[in-house]
Design a protein around this motif. Structure first.
Motif, PDB file in Angstrom:
ATOM      1  N   SER A   8       0.835  -1.210   0.000  1.00 13.78           N
ATOM      2  CA  SER A   8       0.000   0.000   0.000  1.00 13.78           C
ATOM      3  C   SER A   8       0.865   1.254   0.000  1.00 13.78           C
ATOM      4  O   SER A   8       0.790   2.072   0.898  1.00 13.78           O
ATOM      5  N   SER A   9       1.670   1.373  -1.037  1.00 18.24           N
ATOM      6  CA  SER A   9       2.494   2.571  -1.194  1.00 18.24           C
ATOM      7  C   SER A   9       2.411   3.046  -2.633  1.00 18.24           C
ATOM      8  O   SER A   9       2.395   2.228  -3.556  1.00 18.24           O
ATOM      9  N   PRO A  10       2.391   4.355  -2.833  1.00 16.56           N
ATOM     10  CA  PRO A  10       2.404   4.874  -4.206  1.00 16.56           C
ATOM     11  C   PRO A  10       3.774   4.718  -4.866  1.00 16.56           C
ATOM     12  O   PRO A  10       3.886   4.775  -6.086  1.00 16.56           O
ATOM     13  N   VAL A  34       0.852 -16.926  -6.139  1.00 13.41           N
ATOM     14  CA  VAL A  34       0.832 -15.622  -5.477  1.00 13.41           C
ATOM     15  C   VAL A  34       0.010 -14.621  -6.282  1.00 13.41           C
ATOM     16  O   VAL A  34       0.169 -14.516  -7.495  1.00 13.41           O
ATOM     17  N   VAL A  35      -0.847 -13.907  -5.581  1.00 10.81           N
ATOM     18  CA  VAL A  35      -1.567 -12.762  -6.126  1.00 10.81           C
ATOM     19  C   VAL A  35      -1.058 -11.555  -5.358  1.00 10.81           C
ATOM     20  O   VAL A  35      -1.121 -11.533  -4.127  1.00 10.81           O
ATOM     21  N   GLN A  36      -0.542 -10.570  -6.080  1.00 10.19           N
ATOM     22  CA  GLN A  36      -0.008  -9.377  -5.426  1.00 10.19           C
ATOM     23  C   GLN A  36      -0.908  -8.187  -5.757  1.00 10.19           C
ATOM     24  O   GLN A  36      -1.193  -7.926  -6.917  1.00 10.19           O
ATOM     25  N   ILE A  37      -1.352  -7.492  -4.722  1.00  9.29           N
ATOM     26  CA  ILE A  37      -2.268  -6.361  -4.854  1.00  9.29           C
ATOM     27  C   ILE A  37      -1.629  -5.118  -4.248  1.00  9.29           C
ATOM     28  O   ILE A  37      -1.237  -5.145  -3.079  1.00  9.29           O
ATOM     29  N   ASN A  38      -1.541  -4.045  -5.025  1.00  5.83           N
ATOM     30  CA  ASN A  38      -1.146  -2.753  -4.466  1.00  5.83           C
ATOM     31  C   ASN A  38      -2.440  -1.983  -4.214  1.00  5.83           C
ATOM     32  O   ASN A  38      -3.144  -1.619  -5.157  1.00  5.83           O
ATOM     33  N   LEU A  39      -2.759  -1.774  -2.957  1.00  5.77           N
ATOM     34  CA  LEU A  39      -4.016  -1.108  -2.598  1.00  5.77           C
ATOM     35  C   LEU A  39      -4.107   0.308  -3.153  1.00  5.77           C
ATOM     36  O   LEU A  39      -5.209   0.811  -3.366  1.00  5.77           O
ATOM     37  N   ASN A  40      -2.970   0.949  -3.416  1.00 10.04           N
ATOM     38  CA  ASN A  40      -2.987   2.288  -3.993  1.00 10.04           C
ATOM     39  C   ASN A  40      -3.499   2.292  -5.426  1.00 10.04           C
ATOM     40  O   ASN A  40      -3.890   3.326  -5.939  1.00 10.04           O
ATOM     41  N   GLN A  41      -3.492   1.151  -6.068  1.00 11.14           N
ATOM     42  CA  GLN A  41      -3.967   1.051  -7.443  1.00 11.14           C
ATOM     43  C   GLN A  41      -5.412   0.579  -7.523  1.00 11.14           C
ATOM     44  O   GLN A  41      -5.940   0.378  -8.613  1.00 11.14           O
ATOM     45  N   GLN A  42      -6.046   0.402  -6.386  1.00  7.06           N
ATOM     46  CA  GLN A  42      -7.447  -0.014  -6.325  1.00  7.06           C
ATOM     47  C   GLN A  42      -8.320   1.201  -6.041  1.00  7.06           C
ATOM     48  O   GLN A  42      -7.884   2.129  -5.372  1.00  7.06           O
ATOM     49  N   MET A  93      -0.632   2.651   9.646  1.00 11.53           N
ATOM     50  CA  MET A  93      -0.679   2.129   8.287  1.00 11.53           C
ATOM     51  C   MET A  93      -0.956   3.278   7.323  1.00 11.53           C
ATOM     52  O   MET A  93      -1.488   4.316   7.724  1.00 11.53           O
ATOM     53  N   SER A  94      -0.643   3.077   6.070  1.00 11.58           N
ATOM     54  CA  SER A  94      -0.941   4.099   5.063  1.00 11.58           C
ATOM     55  C   SER A  94      -2.450   4.313   4.962  1.00 11.58           C
ATOM     56  O   SER A  94      -3.245   3.458   5.354  1.00 11.58           O
ATOM     57  N   GLU A  95      -2.829   5.434   4.418  1.00 15.72           N
ATOM     58  CA  GLU A  95      -4.253   5.757   4.272  1.00 15.72           C
ATOM     59  C   GLU A  95      -4.984   4.743   3.394  1.00 15.72           C
ATOM     60  O   GLU A  95      -6.128   4.380   3.670  1.00 15.72           O
ATOM     61  N   PHE A  96      -4.325   4.251   2.342  1.00 19.86           N
ATOM     62  CA  PHE A  96      -4.954   3.245   1.484  1.00 19.86           C
ATOM     63  C   PHE A  96      -5.120   1.929   2.225  1.00 19.86           C
ATOM     64  O   PHE A  96      -6.132   1.249   2.083  1.00 19.86           O
ATOM     65  N   ALA A  97      -4.139   1.572   3.031  1.00 25.57           N
ATOM     66  CA  ALA A  97      -4.238   0.357   3.837  1.00 25.57           C
ATOM     67  C   ALA A  97      -5.358   0.495   4.865  1.00 25.57           C
ATOM     68  O   ALA A  97      -6.140  -0.436   5.074  1.00 25.57           O
ATOM     69  N   LYS A  98      -5.445   1.660   5.495  1.00 27.88           N
ATOM     70  CA  LYS A  98      -6.493   1.859   6.497  1.00 27.88           C
ATOM     71  C   LYS A  98      -7.886   1.838   5.868  1.00 27.88           C
ATOM     72  O   LYS A  98      -8.816   1.281   6.444  1.00 27.88           O
TER      73      LYS A  98
END
Length: 186
Positions: A8-10, A34-42, A93-98
């Motif tokens: 969860s980082s830009p 493995v599935v990798q998800i960047n929450l900042n891209q969601q 945690m980052s804002e996207f993670a929260k």
């Protein structure tokens, strides 16, 4: 065995991304898909505390705010283990993670049936790229979250730029061991 890795980082080339990649390498080495998800891209907004504060999340275990959360939330049911990596922002945690985890906690913590994370191992990583401060409070916040959804705490790892070299190896080894221990139980 299916493992979902959340970052969860830009910054796609920063410490958080390196941690996610290290975990991915370890999980794959142990034989996981493995599935990798960047929450900042969601496209996942924050909790709206709908209705009287609970909306459909408490009893229906689904969030009524329509965005990409629903599909991601549903996909957790098909996973066997998780890695959650967040940068540390102001000791949290980052804002996207929260945004994601606030909604996840509301949907999963009060399930009468088994939570999508219940009993599944989670490797929790806090990546403090600047001063290195805030690791402990961030990891504590993550631990509370995963306790609420009844996940199995595999490990909590704090990493900074100062200890990056050996901690990336630690994260890789931890992900590999998490997968290996799950496969031994099957």
């Amino acid at each position: 065995m299916n493992v979902m890795i959340f970052t969860s980082s830009p910054n796609l080339d920063g410490l958080t991304a390196a941690c996610g990649n290290a975990a991915k390498a370890g999980a794959i080495e142990a034989g996981a898909n493995v599935v990798q998800i960047n929450l900042n891209q969601q496209k996942i907004g924050s909790c709206q505390a709908c209705g009287n504060g609970w909306g459909t999340c408490r009893n229906g275990h689904e969030c009524q705010v329509q965005d990409e959360f629903q599909a991601l939330h549903a996909s957790l049911a098909n996973m066997d283990a998780f890695v959650f990596v967040t940068p540390v922002y102001f000791g949290e945690m980052s804002e996207f993670a929260k945004a994601f985890t606030d909604r996840l906690r509301r949907c999963e913590a009060f399930r009468n049936d088994k939570s999508f994370l219940e009993g599944k191992p989670v490797l929790q990583v806090a990546a403090a790229g600047g001063s290195g401060n805030g690791l402990t409070s961030c990891l504590t916040s993550m631990e509370r979250l995963f306790l609420a959804v009844k996940a199995d705490k595999f490990d909590l790892i704090g990493i900074t730029q100062k200890n990056r070299g050996y901690k990336l190896e630690t994260i890789k080894a931890a992900a590999k061991e998490m997968v290996s221990s799950c496969l031994r139980k099957q």
